[in-house]
Design a protein around this motif. Sequence first.
Motif, PDB file in Angstrom:
ATOM      1  N   THR A 224       0.832  -1.207  -0.196  1.00  0.00           N
ATOM      2  CA  THR A 224       0.012  -0.157  -0.145  1.00  0.00           C
ATOM      3  C   THR A 224       0.924   1.156  -0.274  1.00  0.00           C
ATOM      4  OG1 THR A 224      -1.760  -1.243   1.379  1.00  0.00           O
ATOM      5  CG2 THR A 224      -1.860   1.326   1.125  1.00  0.00           C
TER       6      THR A 224
ATOM      7  N   VAL B 157       4.073   5.644  -5.598  1.00  0.00           N
ATOM      8  CA  VAL B 157       4.171   5.852  -7.094  1.00  0.00           C
ATOM      9  C   VAL B 157       2.956   6.811  -7.638  1.00  0.00           C
ATOM     10  CG1 VAL B 157       3.620   4.400  -9.118  1.00  0.00           C
ATOM     11  CG2 VAL B 157       5.125   3.367  -7.434  1.00  0.00           C
ATOM     12  N   ARG B 158       1.710   6.794  -6.941  1.00  0.00           N
ATOM     13  CA  ARG B 158       0.857   7.758  -7.493  1.00  0.00           C
ATOM     14  C   ARG B 158       1.075   9.212  -6.963  1.00  0.00           C
ATOM     15  NH1 ARG B 158      -4.119   7.391  -3.691  1.00  0.00           N
ATOM     16  NH2 ARG B 158      -3.512   5.384  -3.609  1.00  0.00           N
ATOM     17  N   ASN B 159       1.866   9.431  -6.177  1.00  0.00           N
ATOM     18  CA  ASN B 159       2.509  10.725  -5.852  1.00  0.00           C
ATOM     19  C   ASN B 159       3.586  11.033  -6.554  1.00  0.00           C
ATOM     20  OD1 ASN B 159       0.355  11.197  -3.948  1.00  0.00           O
ATOM     21  ND2 ASN B 159       1.796  10.346  -2.328  1.00  0.00           N
ATOM     22  N   GLY B 160       4.250  10.230  -7.501  1.00  0.00           N
ATOM     23  CA  GLY B 160       5.435  10.476  -8.358  1.00  0.00           C
ATOM     24  C   GLY B 160       6.736  10.332  -7.570  1.00  0.00           C
ATOM     25  N   ASP B 161       6.608   9.554  -6.577  1.00  0.00           N
ATOM     26  CA  ASP B 161       8.033   9.359  -5.553  1.00  0.00           C
ATOM     27  C   ASP B 161       8.440   7.825  -6.036  1.00  0.00           C
ATOM     28  OD1 ASP B 161       7.711  11.734  -4.596  1.00  0.00           O
ATOM     29  OD2 ASP B 161       6.570  11.158  -2.816  1.00  0.00           O
TER      30      ASP B 161
ATOM     31  N   ARG C 130       2.369   1.748  -3.527  1.00  0.00           N
ATOM     32  CA  ARG C 130       1.305   2.278  -4.508  1.00  0.00           C
ATOM     33  C   ARG C 130       0.869   3.690  -4.258  1.00  0.00           C
ATOM     34  NH1 ARG C 130      -2.519  -1.492  -2.517  1.00  0.00           N
ATOM     35  NH2 ARG C 130      -1.509  -3.556  -2.994  1.00  0.00           N
ATOM     36  N   ILE C 131       1.114   4.270  -2.925  1.00  0.00           N
ATOM     37  CA  ILE C 131       0.785   5.676  -2.626  1.00  0.00           C
ATOM     38  C   ILE C 131       1.885   6.436  -3.055  1.00  0.00           C
ATOM     39  CG2 ILE C 131       0.724   7.316  -0.975  1.00  0.00           C
ATOM     40  CD1 ILE C 131      -1.041   5.211   0.835  1.00  0.00           C
TER      41      ILE C 131
END
Length: 45
Positions: A29, A35-39, A32-33
Amino acid sequence: MSSNATIKIVAPSSIIDRLVALIDGWLSTSARIAVRNGDLPYFGL
């Protein structure tokens, strides 16, 4: 022949297996967060 594949997943039975599965879920989790934030995801404990 079916175009769908099924995989039987066996639930963890011991306490250690459940703990490892819980930690794995948290790390997944978190990744995934990130990657979604671009980190880049942080792997490890």
